[in-house]
Design a protein around this motif. Sequence first.
Motif, PDB file in Angstrom:
ATOM      1  N   ARG D  38       0.832  -1.216   0.000  1.00 16.16           N
ATOM      2  CA  ARG D  38       0.000   0.000   0.000  1.00 16.16           C
ATOM      3  C   ARG D  38       0.864   1.263   0.000  1.00 16.16           C
ATOM      4  O   ARG D  38       0.594   2.204  -0.749  1.00 16.16           O
ATOM      5  N   PHE D  49       3.590   8.216   2.778  1.00 18.93           N
ATOM      6  CA  PHE D  49       2.939   7.976   4.066  1.00 18.93           C
ATOM      7  C   PHE D  49       3.626   8.782   5.168  1.00 18.93           C
ATOM      8  O   PHE D  49       2.958   9.424   5.985  1.00 18.93           O
ATOM      9  N   THR D  57      -1.672  14.545   8.412  1.00 21.45           N
ATOM     10  CA  THR D  57      -2.659  13.647   7.811  1.00 21.45           C
ATOM     11  C   THR D  57      -2.202  12.204   7.986  1.00 21.45           C
ATOM     12  O   THR D  57      -1.066  11.863   7.640  1.00 21.45           O
ATOM     13  N   ASP D  58      -3.079  11.375   8.526  1.00 18.04           N
ATOM     14  CA  ASP D  58      -2.724   9.972   8.702  1.00 18.04           C
ATOM     15  C   ASP D  58      -3.737   9.073   8.011  1.00 18.04           C
ATOM     16  O   ASP D  58      -4.937   9.382   7.971  1.00 18.04           O
ATOM     17  N   LEU D  59      -3.234   7.988   7.453  1.00 19.64           N
ATOM     18  CA  LEU D  59      -4.105   6.928   6.949  1.00 19.64           C
ATOM     19  C   LEU D  59      -4.150   5.868   8.037  1.00 19.64           C
ATOM     20  O   LEU D  59      -3.119   5.297   8.393  1.00 19.64           O
ATOM     21  N   GLY D 114      -9.687   1.540   5.726  1.00 22.33           N
ATOM     22  CA  GLY D 114      -8.995   2.646   6.383  1.00 22.33           C
ATOM     23  C   GLY D 114      -9.789   3.928   6.330  1.00 22.33           C
ATOM     24  O   GLY D 114     -10.772   4.049   5.587  1.00 22.33           O
ATOM     25  N   VAL D 116      -9.117   8.400   6.641  1.00 22.97           N
ATOM     26  CA  VAL D 116      -8.128   9.472   6.627  1.00 22.97           C
ATOM     27  C   VAL D 116      -8.409  10.368   7.828  1.00 22.97           C
ATOM     28  O   VAL D 116      -9.566  10.742   8.061  1.00 22.97           O
ATOM     29  N   PRO D 125     -12.088  11.183   2.545  1.00 22.43           N
ATOM     30  CA  PRO D 125     -10.888  10.718   1.862  1.00 22.43           C
ATOM     31  C   PRO D 125     -10.721  11.346   0.477  1.00 22.43           C
ATOM     32  O   PRO D 125      -9.773  11.027  -0.237  1.00 22.43           O
ATOM     33  N   VAL D 128      -7.280  13.106  -0.269  1.00 25.64           N
ATOM     34  CA  VAL D 128      -6.182  12.152  -0.494  1.00 25.64           C
ATOM     35  C   VAL D 128      -6.403  11.403  -1.807  1.00 25.64           C
ATOM     36  O   VAL D 128      -5.464  11.183  -2.579  1.00 25.64           O
TER      37      VAL D 128
END
Lengths: 144, 144, 144, 144
Positions: D38, D49, D57-59, D114, D116, D125, D128
């Motif tokens: 991914r 990432f 920003t986190d996934l 997942g 965001v 999302p 992104v």
Amino acid sequence: MTEPGYIFSEDFSVRDYECDIQGIVNNANYQHYLEHARHEFLISRGVSFARLHEEGTDLIVTRVEIDYKYPLRSGDKFVVSLHIRRQGNVRLVFVQDIFRKPDRKHIVHAEVTGIVTKKGKPVSPVHVAEKLGLEQEINRNRLK
Amino acid sequence: MTEPGYIFSEDFSVRDYECDIQGIVNNANYQHYLEHARHEFLISRGVSFARLHEEGTDLIVTRVEIDYKYPLRSGDKFVVSLHIRRQGNVRLVFVQDIFRKPDRKHIVHAEVTGIVTKKGKPVSPVHVAEKLGLEQEINRNRLK
Amino acid sequence: MTEPGYIFSEDFSVRDYECDIQGIVNNANYQHYLEHARHEFLISRGVSFARLHEEGTDLIVTRVEIDYKYPLRSGDKFVVSLHIRRQGNVRLVFVQDIFRKPDRKHIVHAEVTGIVTKKGKPVSPVHVAEKLGLEQEINRNRLK
Amino acid sequence: MTEPGYIFSEDFSVRDYECDIQGIVNNANYQHYLEHARHEFLISRGVSFARLHEEGTDLIVTRVEIDYKYPLRSGDKFVVSLHIRRQGNVRLVFVQDIFRKPDRKHIVHAEVTGIVTKKGKPVSPVHVAEKLGLEQEINRNRLK
């Protein structure tokens, strides 16, 4: 319980996912054990590796020497013990031993050298040593 | 591509799960890189670590020395290069270096000492060295 | 201590090498925690995963479902609790929950489906369930 | 090379330290493979990432379902392929398959859900997805 000569000990059990095709703990995992024991030692003295990092202070390992004397296997219990000495002006050396329980079979001897950095620059370890209550200790054992 | 002086090189990319809170590759993971490069070297010479184990022959690491010169970070690509020398009668030493790509920044220098065991007993490494086409190599670089 | 409804619980502490760039435990490591708790459960009932393997019997995970509800961080302590049910003729399902300590924050809910194989062929789990003292348990909770 | 129906594929080799006592890849390591694929997919679209994380920003993975169909062993080569769909307003689902090479034996099927987050709060999302060039893709496959 901490053995004479060591200032901290941490108990562990082998986890099966740490064992490899040979049925023994994979070599890299001993480094994980050694690191976890060092970080638990810090915590026992009121210092968190993660919080230090947030404050811009990092403990950086610059060298490891590990002697693998006897392998750990699935189901084994063991203890990681450590003491610490200063080397020159900027280096701290964690001397660490792993013993199987309960027979005290000597599994690993390791010497892990580190430095303290502040925002990426090496600094004297004295400030961290004070936080750890180790100022006397690291000077008594100082190697030039 | 293998650099002059090395007999094998393996390319890698940092995987994010190998990085820790500090944003850099965790120390133990370099041992994984070093081990994987050694095993790929064996395979490149027609020898499988797993098959050797099934036949009762194991390559056992007895000592590692790792100098951490500069950290790898998320997204970095790197190469692990190695050569080998014999030490005394029973020990083989893998000398391994990690360089970041493409700038050849020197990341890690490591010396990994191993022995060959057959059903758990140390044996001369000559038989394995022959399989690897390294008989001349390990004797030329032999250290007493 | 095992909570009501669970038949086994195992205590853990987060190890810093299990945390990633985000400062939280990397997702794959929860599978390690879940697996270690299952294997410790086996040991608590006198069954060793490694010994079963030597005898030709393997417990094989065929499916995992993991809901990540809240992340664990450096320094956190937690407990992995489990119970077990039978699904159809050949499958066992370990239902596992991770709670942070001491506040019982729900971290992970997982359902791990496995089968028992003998020399690579699926067999009824009844023999292993008997060894675990779980024959009644797995039939009471049986799902068709 | 990416297979029809997938939008990204990444090649891997099993590393021996990923194998356990049973001689097969430990279950948790498949999650590492899936995650690395991914993240390499993100990089292939110009998104890092680690950089996202630095920007706040986190996934975040909220759920994984993994079907283990056949084990990988020492020496195996394999490919991890993926496509992506949107689920409801805030969730993205990565559908991922692992195939052994060169025989295309199906090893693992996984669905990884997942969200965001921005400074810890879930956000749409779409932003992104735009960065990834996936806006049409995720809406075409949208599940309510």
